[in-house]
Design a protein around this motif. Structure first.
Motif, PDB file in Angstrom:
ATOM      1  N   LEU A  30       0.852  -1.240   0.040  1.00 11.41           N
ATOM      2  CA  LEU A  30       0.135   0.052   0.095  1.00 11.41           C
ATOM      3  C   LEU A  30       0.747   1.263  -0.101  1.00 11.41           C
ATOM      4  CD1 LEU A  30      -2.804  -0.897   2.529  1.00 11.41           C
ATOM      5  CD2 LEU A  30      -3.205  -0.293   0.231  1.00 11.41           C
ATOM      6  N   VAL A  31       2.212   1.168   0.158  1.00 10.54           N
ATOM      7  CA  VAL A  31       3.100   2.313   0.354  1.00 10.54           C
ATOM      8  C   VAL A  31       2.946   3.180  -1.017  1.00 10.54           C
ATOM      9  CG1 VAL A  31       5.523   3.262   0.347  1.00 10.54           C
ATOM     10  CG2 VAL A  31       4.786   1.356   1.865  1.00 10.54           C
ATOM     11  N   PRO A  32       2.865   2.650  -2.208  1.00 12.86           N
ATOM     12  CA  PRO A  32       2.727   3.560  -3.331  1.00 12.86           C
ATOM     13  C   PRO A  32       1.337   4.746  -3.350  1.00 12.86           C
ATOM     14  CG  PRO A  32       3.414   1.378  -3.996  1.00 12.86           C
ATOM     15  CD  PRO A  32       3.090   1.313  -2.451  1.00 12.86           C
ATOM     16  N   ALA A  33       0.383   3.655  -2.804  1.00 11.31           N
ATOM     17  CA  ALA A  33      -1.042   4.561  -2.786  1.00 11.31           C
ATOM     18  C   ALA A  33      -1.013   5.465  -1.883  1.00 11.31           C
ATOM     19  CB  ALA A  33      -2.115   3.599  -2.715  1.00 11.31           C
ATOM     20  N   VAL A  34      -0.458   5.248  -0.758  1.00  9.72           N
ATOM     21  CA  VAL A  34      -0.447   6.334   0.356  1.00  9.72           C
ATOM     22  C   VAL A  34       0.503   7.340   0.170  1.00  9.72           C
ATOM     23  CG1 VAL A  34       0.103   6.670   2.836  1.00  9.72           C
ATOM     24  CG2 VAL A  34      -1.123   4.903   2.163  1.00  9.72           C
ATOM     25  N   MET A  35       1.689   7.073  -0.651  1.00  7.21           N
ATOM     26  CA  MET A  35       2.777   8.127  -1.111  1.00  7.21           C
ATOM     27  C   MET A  35       2.067   8.851  -2.437  1.00  7.21           C
ATOM     28  SD  MET A  35       5.763   8.099   0.568  1.00  7.21           S
ATOM     29  CE  MET A  35       6.671   9.052  -0.652  1.00  7.21           C
ATOM     30  N   GLY A  36       1.207   8.191  -3.044  1.00 10.23           N
ATOM     31  CA  GLY A  36       0.487   9.171  -3.961  1.00 10.23           C
ATOM     32  C   GLY A  36      -0.356  10.153  -3.324  1.00 10.23           C
ATOM     33  N   LEU A  37      -1.164   9.845  -2.435  1.00  9.04           N
ATOM     34  CA  LEU A  37      -1.867  10.927  -1.792  1.00  9.04           C
ATOM     35  C   LEU A  37      -1.032  11.666  -0.996  1.00  9.04           C
ATOM     36  CD1 LEU A  37      -4.351   8.332   0.206  1.00  9.04           C
ATOM     37  CD2 LEU A  37      -4.880   9.837  -1.687  1.00  9.04           C
ATOM     38  N   LEU A  38       0.129  11.490  -0.406  1.00 12.44           N
ATOM     39  CA  LEU A  38       0.923  12.465   0.215  1.00 12.44           C
ATOM     40  C   LEU A  38       1.654  13.440  -0.635  1.00 12.44           C
ATOM     41  CD1 LEU A  38       2.808  13.438   2.572  1.00 12.44           C
ATOM     42  CD2 LEU A  38       4.411  11.776   2.079  1.00 12.44           C
ATOM     43  N   GLN A  39       1.774  13.091  -1.870  1.00 10.23           N
ATOM     44  CA  GLN A  39       2.580  13.696  -3.137  1.00 10.23           C
ATOM     45  C   GLN A  39       1.563  14.495  -3.349  1.00 10.23           C
ATOM     46  OE1 GLN A  39       4.834  11.528  -5.716  1.00 10.23           O
ATOM     47  NE2 GLN A  39       4.012  12.649  -7.413  1.00 10.23           N
ATOM     48  N   TRP A  40       0.293  14.270  -3.666  1.00  5.79           N
ATOM     49  CA  TRP A  40      -0.946  15.246  -4.140  1.00  5.79           C
ATOM     50  C   TRP A  40      -1.037  16.271  -3.091  1.00  5.79           C
ATOM     51  CZ3 TRP A  40      -5.550  17.021  -2.539  1.00  5.79           C
ATOM     52  CH2 TRP A  40      -6.436  17.372  -3.740  1.00  5.79           C
ATOM     53  N   GLY A  41      -1.149  15.752  -1.831  1.00  8.43           N
ATOM     54  CA  GLY A  41      -1.351  16.589  -0.700  1.00  8.43           C
ATOM     55  C   GLY A  41      -0.076  17.553  -0.624  1.00  8.43           C
ATOM     56  N   ASP A  42       1.135  17.212  -0.671  1.00  8.80           N
ATOM     57  CA  ASP A  42       2.100  18.199  -0.662  1.00  8.80           C
ATOM     58  C   ASP A  42       2.124  19.188  -1.682  1.00  8.80           C
ATOM     59  OD1 ASP A  42       3.022  17.039   1.461  1.00  8.80           O
ATOM     60  OD2 ASP A  42       4.852  15.910   0.546  1.00  8.80           O
ATOM     61  N   ARG A  43       1.410  18.843  -2.829  1.00  6.00           N
ATOM     62  CA  ARG A  43       1.248  19.840  -3.797  1.00  6.00           C
ATOM     63  C   ARG A  43       0.315  20.873  -3.777  1.00  6.00           C
ATOM     64  NH1 ARG A  43       2.050  17.941 -10.005  1.00  6.00           N
ATOM     65  NH2 ARG A  43       4.334  18.653  -9.673  1.00  6.00           N
ATOM     66  N   TYR A  44      -0.864  20.323  -3.493  1.00  8.21           N
ATOM     67  CA  TYR A  44      -1.981  21.011  -3.559  1.00  8.21           C
ATOM     68  C   TYR A  44      -2.617  21.330  -2.257  1.00  8.21           C
ATOM     69  CZ  TYR A  44      -1.967  19.746  -8.238  1.00  8.21           C
ATOM     70  OH  TYR A  44      -1.692  19.354  -9.628  1.00  8.21           O
ATOM     71  N   ARG A  45      -2.214  20.859  -0.949  1.00  5.31           N
ATOM     72  CA  ARG A  45      -2.670  21.146   0.210  1.00  5.31           C
ATOM     73  C   ARG A  45      -2.060  21.417   1.332  1.00  5.31           C
ATOM     74  NH1 ARG A  45      -7.833  22.055   0.421  1.00  5.31           N
ATOM     75  NH2 ARG A  45      -8.033  21.385   2.474  1.00  5.31           N
ATOM     76  N   ALA A  46      -0.562  21.579   0.984  1.00  4.87           N
ATOM     77  CA  ALA A  46       0.302  21.621   2.164  1.00  4.87           C
ATOM     78  C   ALA A  46       0.142  23.059   2.669  1.00  4.87           C
ATOM     79  CB  ALA A  46       1.730  21.419   1.436  1.00  4.87           C
ATOM     80  N   ASP A  47       0.816  23.479   3.931  1.00  2.00           N
ATOM     81  CA  ASP A  47       0.881  24.928   4.444  1.00  2.00           C
ATOM     82  C   ASP A  47       1.635  25.599   3.430  1.00  2.00           C
ATOM     83  OD1 ASP A  47      -0.623  24.163   6.562  1.00  2.00           O
ATOM     84  OD2 ASP A  47       0.857  23.945   8.077  1.00  2.00           O
ATOM     85  N   PRO A  48       1.304  27.126   3.202  1.00  2.00           N
ATOM     86  CA  PRO A  48       2.176  27.943   2.741  1.00  2.00           C
ATOM     87  C   PRO A  48       3.529  27.778   2.605  1.00  2.00           C
ATOM     88  CG  PRO A  48       0.404  29.242   3.576  1.00  2.00           C
ATOM     89  CD  PRO A  48       0.632  27.745   4.114  1.00  2.00           C
ATOM     90  N   GLU A  49       4.110  27.327   3.896  1.00  2.00           N
ATOM     91  CA  GLU A  49       5.453  27.111   3.939  1.00  2.00           C
ATOM     92  C   GLU A  49       6.278  25.771   3.592  1.00  2.00           C
ATOM     93  OE1 GLU A  49       3.592  27.111   7.608  1.00  2.00           O
ATOM     94  OE2 GLU A  49       3.237  28.829   6.580  1.00  2.00           O
ATOM     95  N   GLY A  50       5.081  24.946   3.159  1.00  2.00           N
ATOM     96  CA  GLY A  50       5.647  23.802   2.407  1.00  2.00           C
ATOM     97  C   GLY A  50       5.022  22.523   3.123  1.00  2.00           C
TER      98      GLY A  50
END
Length: 171
Positions: A106-126
């Motif tokens: 399941l790591v690739p699936a959760v990493m995909g969610l993390l990657q999407w979140g880092d791009r579109y939902r992260a704090d302004p600082e990153g």
């Protein structure tokens, strides 16, 4: 051509079988029945970040105890996590949770969610956490590759009927 396809064509309806398929055996839907709930994904995140004990999950997640216990139990029943016993001096034995090979898948699936979140939902600082390759320190990201190792763009993915494809029963 089967009678159903013929009838659809006669009625002026697109006979594309993907549009009239039975989705009751969809792998995505079946997977979401197990991991498609917020707390379940967050538990898996914490396992990958190094948590293994109920008290650690409870402290970091703030999840209600009964819900946390139910999600951990389900992950063990599904073979995604396993329990091992540990005992601290002066305390009773308790379970700790470890990832299984099924869970590692399941790591690739959760990493995909993390990657999407880092791009579109992260704090302004990153992002709050960074994923690095322990061996060289380079950033880790989720990628789509074919069995031959080629990087594949989403627009280059072709979905075709598989061995369990079936049409919905006629009404």
């Amino acid at each position: 051509m089967d009678a159903r396809t013929e009838a659809l064509q006669d009625a002026g309806v697109d006979p594309d079988p993907r549009l009239d398929r039975d989705t009751s055996n969809c792998s995505i839907a079946r997977t979401l029945e197990i991991v498609g709930e917020k707390w379940t994904i967050l538990i898996l995140r914490e396992v990958w970040y190094g948590s293994s004990r109920f008290s650690e999950f409870e402290r970091v997640l703030g999840c209600p105890r009964n819900l946390l216990a139910a999600r951990l139990r389900m992950l063990v029943e599904e073979g995604i996590l396993a329990t091992e016993t540990y005992k601290e001096p002066g305390s009773r034995s308790r379970p700790k949770y470890v990832i299984t090979p099924k869970g590692v898948d399941l790591v690739p699936a959760v990493m995909g969610l993390l990657q999407w979140g880092d791009r579109y939902r992260a704090d302004p600082e990153g992002p709050a956490m960074l994923s690095r390759h322990r061996g060289c320190g380079a950033h880790v990201d989720a990628q789509i590759r074919c069995a031959e190792g080629h990087a594949v763009r989403p627009e280059d993915i072709e979905s075709i009927p598989g061995p369990a494809f079936r049409l919905r029963p006629a009404e």
